[in-house]
Design a protein around this motif. Structure first.
Motif, short mmCIF file in Angstrom:
data_model
loop_
_atom_site.label_atom_id
_atom_site.label_comp_id
_atom_site.label_asym_id
_atom_site.label_seq_id
_atom_site.Cartn_x
_atom_site.Cartn_y
_atom_site.Cartn_z
N SER A 80 7.69 4.58 -34.91
CA SER A 80 7.52 4.38 -33.47
C SER A 80 8.09 5.58 -32.73
O SER A 80 8.81 6.40 -33.32
CB SER A 80 8.23 3.10 -33.02
N TRP A 81 7.77 5.72 -31.46
CA TRP A 81 8.30 6.81 -30.65
C TRP A 81 8.32 6.38 -29.20
O TRP A 81 7.58 5.49 -28.80
CB TRP A 81 7.49 8.08 -30.82
N GLU A 82 9.19 7.02 -28.45
CA GLU A 82 9.20 6.76 -27.00
C GLU A 82 9.61 8.02 -26.28
O GLU A 82 10.28 8.90 -26.83
CB GLU A 82 10.12 5.59 -26.66
N GLN A 83 9.20 8.06 -25.01
CA GLN A 83 9.55 9.20 -24.18
C GLN A 83 10.68 8.75 -23.27
O GLN A 83 10.55 7.73 -22.59
CB GLN A 83 8.32 9.59 -23.37
N TRP B 132 11.63 13.34 -26.30
CA TRP B 132 10.89 12.35 -27.07
C TRP B 132 11.76 11.91 -28.24
O TRP B 132 12.41 12.72 -28.89
CB TRP B 132 9.59 12.95 -27.61
N VAL B 133 11.76 10.58 -28.51
CA VAL B 133 12.59 10.04 -29.59
C VAL B 133 11.68 9.38 -30.62
O VAL B 133 10.89 8.50 -30.28
CB VAL B 133 13.61 9.01 -29.05
N PHE B 134 11.77 9.85 -31.86
CA PHE B 134 10.95 9.29 -32.94
C PHE B 134 11.83 8.52 -33.91
O PHE B 134 12.90 9.00 -34.31
CB PHE B 134 10.25 10.43 -33.71
N GLN C 160 8.95 22.68 -21.71
CA GLN C 160 7.99 22.26 -20.68
C GLN C 160 7.68 20.78 -20.89
O GLN C 160 7.75 20.31 -22.02
CB GLN C 160 6.68 23.04 -20.83
N PRO C 161 7.28 20.08 -19.83
CA PRO C 161 6.77 18.74 -20.07
C PRO C 161 5.52 18.84 -20.93
O PRO C 161 4.63 19.64 -20.63
CB PRO C 161 6.41 18.23 -18.66
N THR C 162 5.45 18.11 -22.04
CA THR C 162 4.33 18.26 -22.97
C THR C 162 3.73 16.89 -23.27
O THR C 162 4.17 16.18 -24.17
CB THR C 162 4.78 18.93 -24.29
N GLY C 163 2.72 16.55 -22.51
CA GLY C 163 2.08 15.26 -22.70
C GLY C 163 1.38 15.12 -24.03
O GLY C 163 1.12 14.02 -24.50
N ALA C 164 1.07 16.26 -24.66
CA ALA C 164 0.28 16.22 -25.89
C ALA C 164 1.14 16.19 -27.14
O ALA C 164 0.62 16.27 -28.25
CB ALA C 164 -0.63 17.45 -25.94
N ILE C 165 2.47 16.03 -26.98
CA ILE C 165 3.34 16.28 -28.14
C ILE C 165 3.06 15.34 -29.30
O ILE C 165 3.07 15.76 -30.46
CB ILE C 165 4.84 16.26 -27.73
N VAL C 166 2.77 14.07 -29.02
CA VAL C 166 2.57 13.12 -30.11
C VAL C 166 1.34 13.52 -30.92
O VAL C 166 1.38 13.61 -32.15
CB VAL C 166 2.44 11.68 -29.56
N ASN C 167 0.24 13.80 -30.23
CA ASN C 167 -0.96 14.25 -30.92
C ASN C 167 -0.71 15.56 -31.66
O ASN C 167 -1.15 15.75 -32.79
CB ASN C 167 -2.09 14.49 -29.92
N LEU D 289 -2.47 18.37 -15.98
CA LEU D 289 -2.70 17.71 -17.27
C LEU D 289 -1.46 17.81 -18.16
O LEU D 289 -1.06 16.84 -18.80
CB LEU D 289 -3.91 18.34 -17.96
N SER D 290 -0.82 19.00 -18.16
CA SER D 290 0.35 19.21 -19.02
C SER D 290 1.46 18.23 -18.69
O SER D 290 2.21 17.82 -19.58
CB SER D 290 0.88 20.63 -18.86
N SER D 291 1.60 17.89 -17.42
CA SER D 291 2.73 17.02 -17.05
C SER D 291 2.28 15.57 -16.82
O SER D 291 2.99 14.79 -16.21
CB SER D 291 3.43 17.57 -15.81
N THR D 292 1.07 15.25 -17.31
CA THR D 292 0.64 13.85 -17.27
C THR D 292 0.87 13.27 -18.65
O THR D 292 0.50 13.88 -19.65
CB THR D 292 -0.87 13.78 -16.91
N PHE D 293 1.53 12.11 -18.70
CA PHE D 293 1.92 11.59 -20.01
C PHE D 293 1.10 10.40 -20.46
O PHE D 293 0.96 10.14 -21.64
CB PHE D 293 3.41 11.24 -20.01
#
Lengths: 275, 544
Positions: free
Chosen positions: B116-119, B125-127, B182-189, B482-486
């Motif tokens: 699991s993970w959460e922002q 981000w915590v995995f 940077q805020p990275t909305g794509a980090i999980v992917n 887009l980058s800062s949309t989570f």
């Protein structure tokens, strides 16, 4: 004229006629072609041979027969261009090296040794890689490889001819070097060069098609046999007509020119004449 | 090698109903093929034959009842180090490497080594790392091990920074915390990218190239660079028992050779067969075909900075003059609208605004003042015939680019634009020089099933791969948003809007979305074609 010589002359006649027929087809190709070789028809993509398309169509629905007919022109023209190029360059350099001897000979021969050290096709691929793909570039690259053969032949003949009595007599008569080479040595050398050139036509055609197959010579959408073979590779099992007909065209043409080369050799062979 | 060709032909005949025609050609074809092979014309076949003979010998070495799978793979890398270039992709495809998160059949991120993970804020981000997972050598997989592996990817591969910019990481038991700059909305992917494969960094670094220790269902047994990998079952696998005892993966770069390998039975599984040859495997009693649309697209990039193509209306006219839906059908793709394929939600919401309409294209060109005044069928600009240069490269071993280019050339000629086709071996030089009007590409527009990275690289003003010189301040701003949309749904929505904007600008010419395919013999079950092609060999594959 001996019986052997006679037979050879008949053979030469037959193959010369066939070769001329092929050249005629190549020249009239665009007029003979039932379709525009570049016109794509997506609804007829990969049609098998039928009444409409005698040799079938390719992926873009282009008529294979028309492409073969129109491709013949460029294949023939480029091959003959190459034959002329290599014989002229090879003969001139061979004459110069053989007649002058010394430094000139040394330098030219070493240059040839260098070129001969590379396998022909690989060298041509490397050259086209450097000067860029394209049909004339490829002809230049192949010519760069092929002339050495002619230069060697002409040089060795010139070396043995230049001390013959008739040459010395011409020299004592005050003939210039150019005149000696042009009027006395060249006529002796020429039959051999022509024989060699006739026998090389087929090889040159195959080499050109080979480089086209690798995407180095002809550029799409120009119809060219080697490139057509390359395009057909993917459809070897699903649309074999794309491979068979350009392959056959190449096979027949090369065979006719090779047999023609053989006949030329038989006719010009001095041994036949002496019998 | 040709003993099974007969069955191959009959299969095709049954499937296609053109049997008579083909029977006629059959004998001739086979002799031509033989001659071709003998002449060594077909470059790929020598390789196939070589790997095949090795394959047979190693297959013979397996006992009769052992489940052994032979795979004909289009690419085997020079090393298996996940941090080296794209080599991690091979490691993942052969079922050896795994990442924290993976992408499932719907291209959605699902738990793998992280359960699991959460922002917790924009940058953090915590995995939670799954309990009880071990590397194949028995070492436990904890947060520290994962952190070391990810850190190693950042240390050794500059590509890492394109996915997210790492500030720092913390490991506490099974909890891994990642801080980004940077805020990275794509980090999980983006953590699904096999570059971030979790490898055991405690083992000798020397073995990383040939036998990295990972967590996947199979363990690397032997590795010959660019030739062959053999794998054995990982007895310590955390997610059930893998279905095979051993696997041989051969490198067969040529698609036609892979077809032959499947037909002869030398390979039980292969992927990326040319669309034209898929019909050869239509007999369901012998083969199974898995097909799905991936994020890969066939595209022709316009050089937005070149004269003529720098005019939006001109590009729009060109986009209308090409019958791209027909081309897509011809090469076996799904017709494209915008830049994202329909494998992604954002690709499904884009509306095609350039249906094939040569009439309107001509009118636009007329209104721009590009008329054919000398009656040679070609329009002129500044008194000279318009001629555009279209560079083609055989991307990913596919002939599609050449077919598309010739079709574009033919269609543009109909509206009076001359296109010159130029084949090149080195497309990156052509792109870097900016000396082109069109260039072909086969690009994955969402390599990690997330839409952001491709936009940043290809459409952001000054982007690292924006060789098409596209620039639109509005798009730049939306990419920033887009980058800062989570929220994943919002991200898809936004990406769809951006794609629509680029389409309105006629920024590029998207032709078709490419189907990925996997073909197996009927002995194999449990295979799948994932939209994101990081996965080929899975624990679910079995063989009879």
């Amino acid at each position: 004229m001996s019986r052997i010589k006679n037979k050879a002359a008949i053979r030469l006649g037959i193959f010369l006629a066939l070769a001329l027929l092929l050249i005629g087809i190549a020249v009239c190709g665009p007029q003979l072609a039932p379709y525009d070789p570049l016109a794509s028809d997506y609804t007829a993509s990969l049609s098998s041979p039928d009444d409409l398309h005698l040799f079938g169509t390719d992926k873009l629905g282009r008529d294979i027969l028309s492409r073969i007919l129109c491709g013949a022109g460029s294949s023939f023209f480029l091959t003959f261009l190459m034959v002329v190029l290599v014989t002229v360059i090879g003969t001139l350099i061979g004459l110069a090296a053989g007649y002058k001897g010394g430094m000139t000979d040394g330098i030219l021969m070493r240059l040839m040794d260098i070129l001969l050290a590379f396998p022909g096709s690989v060298f041509a691929i490397a050259v086209t890689g450097i000067i860029g793909a394209g049909i004339l570039n490829t002809v230049a690259a192949l010519a760069l490889v092929w002339w050495t053969k002619y230069a060697r032949l002409v040089r060795s003949m010139t070396v043995s001819l230049k001390d013959r009595d008739f040459v010395w007599q011409a020299r004592y008569g005050g003939a210039s070097e150019i005149k000696i080479l042009g009027c006395y040595i060249l006529p002796e050398v020429l039959p051999q060069v022509i024989t060699m050139a006739a026998m090389d036509i087929g090889n040159m055609m195959i080499s050109l098609a080979g480089l086209s197959f690798l995407g180095l010579a002809s550029q799409p959408p120009a119809p060219e046999w080697g490139y057509m073979l390359y395009e057909s590779r993917q459809y070897m099992q699903t649309a074999p007509w794309m491979m068979i007909f350009p392959g056959l065209a190449l096979l027949v043409t090369v065979m006719v020119f090779n047999l023609l080369g053989d006949s030329v050799r038989d006719v010009l062979d001095p041994k036949n004449g002496m019998e | 090698m040709f003993s099974t060709r007969k069955t191959g032909w009959n299969k095709f005949c049954n499937g296609q109903g053109v049997c008579e025609m083909l029977q006629k050609w059959k004998r001739l074809t086979i002799s031509v093929i033989c001659a071709g092979l003998a002449a060594g014309v077909l470059g790929g076949c020598g390789n196939a034959a070589k790997t095949t003979s090795e394959g047979t010998s190693s297959a013979d070495a397996q006992s009769q009842d052992a489940a052994h799978l032979n795979v004909a793979m289009f690419w085997v890398s020079t090393s298996l180090d996940p941090a080296d270039g794209y080599d991690g992709w091979v490691l993942s495809r052969i079922g050896a490497g795994e990442t924290l998160v993976k992408l499932d059949e719907n291209a959605e991120a699902v738990p793998c080594l992280a359960e699991s993970w959460e922002q917790t804020d924009d940058y953090t981000w915590v995995f939670q790392i799954r309990e009880g997972v071990t590397f194949s050598n028995g070492n436990p997989v904890d947060a520290q091990a994962c952190m070391n592996a990810i850190q190693r990817a950042f240390d050794l591969n500059t590509r890492s920074g394109e996915y997210f910019q790492l500030e720092s990481m913390e490991a506490d038991g099974q909890t891994l915390t990642i801080h980004t700059i940077q805020p990275t909305g794509a980090i999980v992917n983006n953590l699904c990218e096999p570059l971030f494969t979790i490898v055991d960094t405690s083992v000798d670094e020397q073995t990383m190239d040939t036998a990295p220790v990972c967590t996947g269902p199979y363990i690397i047994d032997t590795f010959l660079p660019e030739t062959e990998v053999t794998l054995v079952c990982n007895g310590n696998y955390w997610d059930g028992t893998p279905g095979l005892d051993s696997i041989s993966v051969f490198s067969v770069p040529d698609s036609d050779s892979r077809v032959l390998a499947m037909q002869s039975g030398e390979a039980d599984l292969t992927t990326t067969i040319d669309n034209s040859n898929l019909a050869l495997f239509s007999d369901e009693s012998q083969y199974t075909i898995y097909e799905t649309i991936g994020p890969r697209t066939n595209v022709a990039y316009y050089n937005n900075a070149r004269p003529l193509l720098d005019e939006k209306e001109f590009r729009q006219a060109v986009s209308m003059a090409v019958d791209k839906d027909t081309y897509a059908e011809l090469i076996g793709c799904a017709p494209a609208t915008g830049l994202y394929s329909t494998a992604l939600v954002c690709g499904q919401q884009v509306e095609d605004i350039y249906p094939y309409d040569p009439q309107q294209a001509s009118e636009i060109l007329d209104s721009l003042g590009y008329m054919d005044t000398d009656g040679d069928g070609l329009r002129e600009a500044d008194g000279k015939n318009i001629q555009l240069q279209y560079y083609i490269a055989a991307d990913h071993g596919s002939a599609d680019a050449a077919i598309i280019a010739q079709a574009v050339q033919s269609d543009l000629k109909k509206v009076g634009i001359d296109v010159q086709l130029i084949q090149t071996e080195n497309m990156s030089d052509v792109r870097a020089s900016g000396n082109y009007d069109f260039c072909s590409a086969n690009d994955s527009t969402a390599p990690t099933a997330d839409p952001e990275i491709f936009l940043v690289q290809h459409y952001l003003t000054g982007g690292s791969s924006n060789y098409q010189q596209y620039s639109n301040p509005e798009v730049d701003q939306l990419i920033g948003t887009l980058s800062s949309t989570f929220d994943p749904d919002q991200r898809q929505q936004l990406a769809g809007e951006i794609s629509q904007k680029i389409l309105e600008d006629a920024g590029s010419l998207y032709i078709g979305y490419i189907y990925g395919n996997t073909v197996t013999s009927s002995r194999v079950s449990g295979a799948a074609q994932f939209p994101i092609d990081y996965y080929i060999i899975t624990k679910d594959i079995t063989i009879q």
